[in-house]
Write a protein that holds these residues in place. Structure first.
Motif: not given
Length: 309
Positions: A50-79
């Motif tokens: 997600g971080f890499a996608l965001g750096c490439l300006g692909r913000h929608m894709d980045a958010i999708a990755c972050f959302d999947l991450t948070l399903l696995l680890r809801a307390d990940a503050c930096w996500v």
């Protein structure tokens, strides 16, 4: 078999991390995808992808990755934080603010999260609340010059120019060569009516970064306020060298020349501004008092009577 896949996932993940640090984001994403193929429930790989996608300006894709991450680890503050950044890039500022607030639930004493939350509040026009967020950053990290600078920006938006200047002074105290703080200090001083001091600030900004066109532009505006039109034109010329197609600079030059009763130069600059932005200037110039000295001139009348395309 699972152990082998986990080891392969870790290998690909580490390669992706190195590529992220080297700003080779496309290559990093390819490795994170390989890691996720080996191990689908890998929150670190999803987050870094997600971080890499965001750096490439692909913000929608980045958010999708972050959302999947948070399903696995809801307390990940930096996500939550990086998700908020991506939402802000998409101008979804209310959602970004909610995401920053979730990040703070898990890391309440992070100066970075408080600061970026303040930026989002500025984007929403909530400057008083933004100031509170910037102050939380400053309380946690008193030498955070970026927070002092942005607190100054929020105060400037509220017309609290003296407080804004004091905030920029603190930013400069911790980062004496911060060109933006010197520039913003000058802009606040100019708005406050401290024109000579504003010019000194712009000169300090330009000593640090001579090609900072905004400082040349606002220095010109401040010279205009002092009715020093030749100095204003000289500053606008330097700004124009850096931004040749800036219609605001051309229009400001035209006004200065008109106030000096220099009809030829005023018309020349007005024509260029109109070419770049006809709708704005063909409506504005017929009644603008700065053109009163040249209003009856036939060349000016011909200019303002041309059709508005």
């Amino acid at each position: 078999m699972k152990i082998i896949l986990n080891l392969e996932a870790e290998l690909y993940f580490q390669q992706g991390l190195r590529q992220n640090k080297a700003e080779k984001f496309s290559e990093a994403i390819a490795n994170f995808d390989k890691a996720l193929k080996c191990k689908s429930d890998y929150p670190e790989a999803l987050s870094q992808k997600g971080f890499a996608l965001g750096c490439l300006g692909r913000h929608m894709d980045a958010i999708a990755c972050f959302d999947l991450t948070l399903l696995l680890r809801a307390d990940a503050c930096w996500v939550w934080h990086n998700r908020a950044i991506a939402l802000g890039k998409l101008e979804r500022h209310d959602e970004a603010l909610n995401s920053f607030d979730r990040a703070l639930e898990f890391n309440f004493n992070s100066p970075t999260i408080w600061h970026n939350r303040g930026i989002t509040l500025c984007d929403l026009g909530h400057y008083e609340k933004a100031i509170i967020s910037f102050e939380r950053t400053i309380n946690l990290q008193p030498d955070a010059y970026w927070a002092w600078n942005n607190k100054g920006n929020a105060l400037k938006q509220l017309g609290r120019y003296e407080e804004a200047v004091n905030s920029y002074d603190r930013a400069i105290e911790f980062d004496p060569n911060n060109v933006m703080a010197w520039h913003n200090r000058g802009a606040s001083l100019s708005n406050w009516g401290r024109y000579e001091k504003a010019i000194v600030s712009f000169d300090r900004a330009l000593a640090i970064q001579p090609d900072y066109y905004k400082a040349w532009l606002h220095k010109g505006i401040t010279w205009e306020k002092l009715q020093h039109y030749s100095e204003a034109i000289a500053s606008y010329n330097r700004a124009l060298q850096l931004q040749p197609n800036d219609h605001v600079i051309l229009y400001n030059k035209a006004r200065c020349y008109a106030l000096q009763n220099n009809i030829e130069a005023a018309i020349e600059n007005l024509q260029q501004a109109i070419i770049l932005c006809p709708e704005q200037y063909l409506q504005m110039i017929p009644t603008h008092s700065d053109f009163d000295k040249i209003r009856e001139d036939g060349r000016f009348q011909a200019l303002i009577q041309q059709p508005n395309h």
